[in-house]
Write an enzyme that holds these catalytic residues in place. Structure first.
Site, PDB file in Angstrom:
ATOM      1  CB  VAL A   1      -1.008   0.054   1.185  1.00  0.00           C
ATOM      2  CG1 VAL A   1      -1.997  -1.098   1.133  1.00  0.00           C
ATOM      3  CG2 VAL A   1      -0.297   0.133   2.525  1.00  0.00           C
TER       4      VAL A   1
ATOM      5  CE1 TYR B   1       1.420   2.057  14.496  1.00  0.00           C
ATOM      6  CE2 TYR B   1       0.906   2.936  16.682  1.00  0.00           C
ATOM      7  CZ  TYR B   1       0.620   2.076  15.628  1.00  0.00           C
ATOM      8  OH  TYR B   1      -0.479   1.250  15.705  1.00  0.00           O
TER       9      TYR B   1
END
Ligand code: NDP
Length: 248
Positions: free
Chosen positions: A64, A155
């Site tokens: 992706v 993150y």
């Protein structure tokens, strides 16, 4: 339970963990699910499992974070099925390090997969959804995107970015019958969290009011609800599914 028969759904990161369970639960609820991940044998195995259970599923092996590969995969799915009704941007990775030691490569890998991957996915489905005046986009963020977490600047940035992107796109496409929401899981029992050291696990558990680790199903049923017609008046939201961790 919610009925999403006739809907075409894409689930990224479907080879294991939360994504795999979302794919199974959406297919059990009637959707035709297109399972995306990089590890082909695992998504082949998932599709076989779903079909054995009389569900409808296909797989497309794709990274992706590769804009062309992801948009080609979505276009193939649109060509095969005529539309995409539901997109679950779930693929995600961690590359943890304290800021002083975090490399640019760790930063980029996480942003490219978690944030840019979701952007590519939404950009690829949006025309089809606008044409059909229907769409459900669900981005899997994290409570870390709301609270931050030491050692996870990359993150947390990717997951906070997802929340801002979700709110912005919800405003852009709301008038076309498309809802865009986030689910922010707390600690869910998957291979991603297997890596946590035992002492961190015990400290985390102490701060969860429900006193237990979440299961992939807890996220998958929330995704099913947000994908259903019953959730048609919810958009731009982040639903926290964390056993109450964020209030503690
Ligand atoms: P896992 O590590 O178990 O699974 C991650 C999935 O993402 C795999 O299917 C992996 O498949 C896929 N993936 C990773 N990189 C790519 C890529 N570049 N292209 C396509 N697919 C990719 O994680 P979880 O199931 O635990 O997590 C799922 C989501 O939930 C993630 O976004 C995560 O950040 C989020 N989350 C998880 C929490 C938890 O406690 N588990 C807490 C909060 C959020 P493959 O390697 O085959 O490509």
């Amino acid at each position: 339970m919610f009925d999403i028969s006739g809907k075409i759904a894409i689930v990224t990161g479907a080879s294991q963990g939360i994504g795999r369970t979302i794919a199974k639960i959406l297919s059990k609820s009637g959707a035709h699910v297109i399972c995306i991940a990089r590890t082909e044998n695992k998504i082949i195995d998932l599709v076989e499992e779903i079909r054995k259970d009389n569900g409808l599923a296909d797989y497309i092996s794709c990274d992706v974070s590769d804009s062309d590969a992801f948009s080609n995969s979505v276009n193939t799915a649109i060509k095969d099925h005529g539309k995409i009704d539901i997109l679950i941007n779930n693929a995600g990775i961690t590359r943890d390090a304290l800021l002083m030691r975090m490399t640019e490569d760790q930063w980029e890998k996480v942003i490219n997969t978690n944030l840019k991957g979701a952007f590519y996915g939404m950009k690829s489905v949006i025309r089809s959804m606008m044409k059909n005046k229907f769409g459900r986009i669900i981005n899997i963020t994290s409570i870390v995107g709301i609270t931050g977490n030491a050692g996870q600047a990359n993150y947390a940035a990717s997951k906070a970015g997802l929340i801002g992107m979700t709110q912005s796109i919800a405003k852009e496409v709301g008038s076309r019958g498309i809802t865009v929401n986030c689910i922010a899981p707390g600690w869910i029992d998957t291979e991603m969290t297997d890596e946590l050291p035992e002492n961190s696990k015990n400290a985390l558990l102490d701060r969860i009011p429900l006193g237990k680790i979440g299961k992939p199903e807890d996220i998958a049923y929330t995704a099913l609800f947000l994908a259903s017609n019953e959730a048609n008046y919810i958009t731009g939201q982040t639903i926290t599914v964390d056993g109450g961790r964020i209030i503690n």
